[in-house]
Design a protein around this motif. Structure first.
Motif, short mmCIF file in Angstrom:
data_model
loop_
_atom_site.label_atom_id
_atom_site.label_comp_id
_atom_site.label_asym_id
_atom_site.label_seq_id
_atom_site.Cartn_x
_atom_site.Cartn_y
_atom_site.Cartn_z
N ARG A 153 4.62 8.72 -14.33
CA ARG A 153 4.01 7.92 -14.72
C ARG A 153 5.17 6.70 -14.88
O ARG A 153 4.69 5.27 -14.88
CB ARG A 153 3.83 8.20 -16.33
N ASN A 154 6.61 6.75 -15.08
CA ASN A 154 7.61 5.62 -15.27
C ASN A 154 7.56 4.83 -13.96
O ASN A 154 7.77 3.84 -14.18
CB ASN A 154 8.76 6.20 -15.75
N THR A 183 0.83 -1.03 -0.03
CA THR A 183 -0.01 0.09 -0.13
C THR A 183 0.85 1.34 -0.05
O THR A 183 0.59 2.23 -0.78
CB THR A 183 -1.05 -0.02 1.27
N ARG A 184 1.88 1.24 0.76
CA ARG A 184 2.76 2.48 0.89
C ARG A 184 3.69 2.58 -0.56
O ARG A 184 3.70 3.67 -0.73
CB ARG A 184 4.02 2.16 1.97
N ILE A 185 4.06 1.61 -1.28
CA ILE A 185 4.59 1.54 -2.46
C ILE A 185 3.77 2.24 -3.44
O ILE A 185 4.11 2.80 -4.31
CB ILE A 185 5.06 0.10 -2.82
N LEU A 186 2.54 1.61 -3.41
CA LEU A 186 1.31 2.38 -4.31
C LEU A 186 1.27 3.57 -4.30
O LEU A 186 1.12 4.53 -5.14
CB LEU A 186 0.14 1.31 -4.39
N ILE A 187 1.07 4.12 -2.72
CA ILE A 187 0.92 5.55 -2.55
C ILE A 187 2.02 6.19 -3.29
O ILE A 187 2.04 7.44 -3.72
CB ILE A 187 0.68 5.84 -1.07
N MET A 188 3.41 5.92 -2.85
CA MET A 188 4.53 6.66 -3.23
C MET A 188 4.54 6.77 -4.80
O MET A 188 4.96 7.63 -5.53
CB MET A 188 5.89 6.02 -2.50
N SER A 189 4.30 5.42 -5.61
CA SER A 189 4.41 5.58 -6.93
C SER A 189 3.23 6.19 -7.56
O SER A 189 3.62 7.01 -8.56
CB SER A 189 4.35 4.09 -7.35
N TYR A 190 2.23 6.47 -6.97
CA TYR A 190 1.20 7.10 -7.49
C TYR A 190 1.40 8.83 -7.46
O TYR A 190 1.01 9.63 -8.40
CB TYR A 190 -0.20 7.06 -6.51
#
Length: 307
Positions: free
Chosen positions: A229-230, A218-225
């Motif tokens: 885009r890459n 969840t933390r990874i997805l939040i940071m990537s969001y």
């Protein structure tokens, strides 16, 4: 209860449902067994032989595949032999050994999947400070995680098996293919101490690692969001295989926890799912999705064709 030469034997009643399709199931399961051993051992060999694969993520992955090799080596020969046998029996001591191996390696898989998710999380956190990652994921840290991933489940399951050994059996027919949670149905009475310990073990070896994995991703997805885009594309490519394996593995483990409450037909189908496709899931998904491993696999197959 069958007692010959002071040895208690248990009858495995799950094979009755195979009926006239025994030889078909034997062929399928034998094929899956050979492919699983070959795929897992090949990737473990590649990781050990190539220095550029000696990264924490690949090391944890090799340990996960090694678990699969040990699991299949311990479970499949007896399983395949029982499929072709007229009577499927197992000594109580061997049954407890199966019980120990099955749940120890399953719990170890949860710990290793947690370690892989933590490694990915540290990588994303250290994107702005690349030198921070090597200081966190040192060789000593990786070694400690591997030791804990194997010793903690083994220690807890040793206590559980000791408590199970002290329980009295009133039935000798187990409605399963191998000795798993269904073993509790054979006891004359339920043990409060065993129940409490199993609940604590379930929390420690399955639910806590699962929640930790969900938290890190969840933390990874939040940071990537929040990034470009890459970065989002890279996060999706690296996290998706891990989540697919986690969902499948968690579903099978969740089924096993509630197995006592389910009918035999569903038990039969779910057990076949666990033995048919899950052993091949890790090497296929991770082996193809991890670019460095995929490159070495292609080179290996190209060399084999030339020879």
């Amino acid at each position: 209860m069958v007692d010959e030469f002071n040895v208690t034997y248990i009858t495995l009643g799950g094979y009755v449902e195979m009926g006239k399709y025994r030889y078909f199931y034997f062929f399928i399961m034998f094929t899956v067994y050979i492919l699983t051993i070959c795929f897992n051992c090949t990737i473990v060999y590649l990781i050990l032989m190539h220095n550029n694969l000696h990264e924490p993520m690949h090391i944890f992955f090799a340990a996960l595949l090694l678990n699969s090799v040990v699991y299949n080596t311990a479970m499949y020969p007896k399983l395949l032999s029982d499929i072709l046998s007229e009577k499927q029996i197992i000594s109580y001591s061997a049954c407890l050994s199966q019980f120990f191996v099955y749940y120890t390696l399953s719990a170890s898989d949860f710990f290793l999947l947690s370690a892989m998710s933590y490694d990915r999380y540290v990588q994303y956190v250290a994107m702005c400070k690349p030198l921070r990652y090597p200081t966190i994921m040192r060789k000593s840290t990786v070694s400690s995680i591997l030791v804990l991933a194997w010793l903690v489940p083994a220690g807890e399951m040793a206590v559980s098996v000791t408590l199970v050994t002290n329980s009295k059996l009133c039935n000798s027919t187990l409605g399963a293919f191998f000795c798993n949670n269904s073993l509790y149905k054979l006891f004359c009475e339920s043990s409060r101490a065993l129940f409490i310990f199993d609940v604590l073990a379930l929390l420690n070896m399955a639910l806590f690692p699962l929640f930790f994995i969900l938290f890190t991703y969840t933390r990874i997805l939040i940071m990537s969001y929040r990034s470009g885009r890459n970065v989002r594309k890279k996060a999706a490519q690296t996290c998706l295989p891990h989540l697919i394996v986690l969902i499948c593995f968690s579903s099978l483990c969740g089924y096993d926890v509630i197995i006592i409450q389910l009918g035999s037909d569903l038990h039969f189908m779910m057990t076949l799912q666990a033995f048919f496709y899950y052993p091949l899931l890790n090497p296929v998904i991770y082996g193809l999705k991890m670019k460095e491993i995929s490159k070495h696999l292609k080179r290996l197959f190209c060399q084999a064709k030339v020879m």
